[in-house]
Write a protein that holds these residues in place. Structure first.
Motif, PDB file in Angstrom:
ATOM      1  N   LEU A   1      34.151  21.258 -13.862  1.00 38.10           N
ATOM      2  CA  LEU A   1      33.877  21.966 -12.611  1.00 38.10           C
ATOM      3  C   LEU A   1      32.921  23.126 -12.851  1.00 38.10           C
ATOM      4  O   LEU A   1      31.990  23.354 -12.087  1.00 38.10           O
ATOM      5  N   ARG A   2      33.130  23.842 -13.935  1.00 36.46           N
ATOM      6  CA  ARG A   2      32.260  24.971 -14.276  1.00 36.46           C
ATOM      7  C   ARG A   2      30.826  24.493 -14.488  1.00 36.46           C
ATOM      8  O   ARG A   2      29.872  25.158 -14.104  1.00 36.46           O
TER       9      ARG A   2
ATOM     10  N   ASN B   1      29.485  21.848 -13.050  1.00 32.93           N
ATOM     11  CA  ASN B   1      28.951  21.280 -11.813  1.00 32.93           C
ATOM     12  C   ASN B   1      28.908  22.245 -10.639  1.00 32.93           C
ATOM     13  O   ASN B   1      28.358  21.914  -9.605  1.00 32.93           O
ATOM     14  N   ASN B   2      29.530  23.409 -10.771  1.00 30.13           N
ATOM     15  CA  ASN B   2      29.694  24.286  -9.628  1.00 30.13           C
ATOM     16  C   ASN B   2      29.463  25.729 -10.060  1.00 30.13           C
ATOM     17  O   ASN B   2      29.099  25.994 -11.192  1.00 30.13           O
ATOM     18  N   THR B   3      29.740  26.638  -9.174  1.00 26.83           N
ATOM     19  CA  THR B   3      29.596  28.046  -9.518  1.00 26.83           C
ATOM     20  C   THR B   3      30.789  28.494 -10.356  1.00 26.83           C
ATOM     21  O   THR B   3      31.890  27.969 -10.198  1.00 26.83           O
TER      22      THR B   3
ATOM     23  N   VAL C   1      33.996  29.388  -8.292  1.00 23.41           N
ATOM     24  CA  VAL C   1      34.846  28.283  -7.825  1.00 23.41           C
ATOM     25  C   VAL C   1      35.747  27.821  -8.961  1.00 23.41           C
ATOM     26  O   VAL C   1      36.951  27.638  -8.779  1.00 23.41           O
ATOM     27  N   ALA C   2      35.183  27.650 -10.145  1.00 25.24           N
ATOM     28  CA  ALA C   2      35.974  27.221 -11.304  1.00 25.24           C
ATOM     29  C   ALA C   2      37.056  28.243 -11.635  1.00 25.24           C
ATOM     30  O   ALA C   2      38.208  27.880 -11.906  1.00 25.24           O
TER      31      ALA C   2
ATOM     32  N   THR D   1      35.028  18.129  -9.707  1.00 26.71           N
ATOM     33  CA  THR D   1      34.146  18.644  -8.663  1.00 26.71           C
ATOM     34  C   THR D   1      34.940  19.265  -7.521  1.00 26.71           C
ATOM     35  O   THR D   1      36.063  18.853  -7.228  1.00 26.71           O
ATOM     36  N   VAL D   2      34.346  20.245  -6.921  1.00 27.28           N
ATOM     37  CA  VAL D   2      34.799  20.815  -5.651  1.00 27.28           C
ATOM     38  C   VAL D   2      33.556  20.841  -4.774  1.00 27.28           C
ATOM     39  O   VAL D   2      32.519  21.379  -5.171  1.00 27.28           O
ATOM     40  N   TRP D   3      33.681  20.219  -3.628  1.00 21.14           N
ATOM     41  CA  TRP D   3      32.550  20.157  -2.714  1.00 21.14           C
ATOM     42  C   TRP D   3      32.975  20.733  -1.385  1.00 21.14           C
ATOM     43  O   TRP D   3      33.907  20.237  -0.753  1.00 21.14           O
TER      44      TRP D   3
ATOM     45  N   ASP E   1      35.967  19.047   3.097  1.00 25.27           N
ATOM     46  CA  ASP E   1      35.839  19.505   1.714  1.00 25.27           C
ATOM     47  C   ASP E   1      36.516  18.499   0.792  1.00 25.27           C
ATOM     48  O   ASP E   1      37.491  17.842   1.180  1.00 25.27           O
TER      49      ASP E   1
ATOM     50  N   VAL F   1      38.676  26.681  -0.860  1.00 22.31           N
ATOM     51  CA  VAL F   1      38.912  26.287  -2.257  1.00 22.31           C
ATOM     52  C   VAL F   1      40.412  26.312  -2.551  1.00 22.31           C
ATOM     53  O   VAL F   1      40.946  25.420  -3.218  1.00 22.31           O
TER      54      VAL F   1
END
Length: 171
Positions: free
Chosen positions: A46-47, A49-51, A54-55, A90-92, A110, A154
């Motif tokens: 997640l880190r 793929n995302n900010t 968020v992670a 992932t978190v979208w 989401d 989130v």
């Protein structure tokens, strides 16, 4: 009557006892990881793929939700119990209108994806893919650090991951 004679009542009791032992063993063998001594959360994918915010938020919230939804199966002092490792890939946060509510709707959908693994000793005994969707409100706030709507979105995804998992695992 001598002591060696078996009555009908004692024969039935012996038969019932003999039949219950295999049932108990079968039940114990069918769910070897129905107890968990620890919950681990891996947000490295997640880190990547995302900010980082968020992670970090998922890493803070998901263990508490796992303890909540796995409370009947949580055995922190049981060395023989398995470890549940929850990886979040992932978190979208969906764009406004992605829920398909028509031209006047800003509702979003989401998503959170990952894999939960049951670790027994050093071996992965089972893995369960996780993909959960949550319909979000209509505010297009993407600031996850300030505790606003995106922060709540989130949090809702982390809760959905943990809430959905016991049923997916057959618990």
């Amino acid at each position: 009557m001598s002591n060696s004679v078996i009555t009908r009542r004692s024969a039935l009791a012996l038969a019932a006892g003999a039949l219950s032992v295999p049932l108990i063993v079968t039940r114990a063998l069918s769910a070897p990881y129905a107890r968990f001594r620890a919950f681990e959360v891996d947000v490295a994918p997640l880190r990547a793929n995302n900010t980082p915010e968020v992670a970090d938020q998922v890493a803070r919230m998901l263990p508490g939700f796992l303890r909540q939804y796995f409370a009947p199966y949580y055995a922190p002092g049981d060395r023989g119990a398995a470890v549940l490792r929850a990886r979040v890939d992932t978190v979208w946060l969906g764009a406004p209108g992605s829920a398909g509510g028509g031209s006047n709707s800003n509702d979003a959908v989401d998503w959170i994806t990952g894999v939960a693994s049951v670790v027994v000793g050093v071996h992965i005994a089972a893995s369960y893919p996780v993909q959960s969707a949550v319909q979000a409100g209509s505010v297009p706030d993407f600031d996850v650090s300030g505790g606003g709507v995106a922060f709540q979105r989130v949090q809702n995804l982390a809760q959905a991951y943990a809430q959905w998992l016991p049923g997916q695992m057959g618990l």
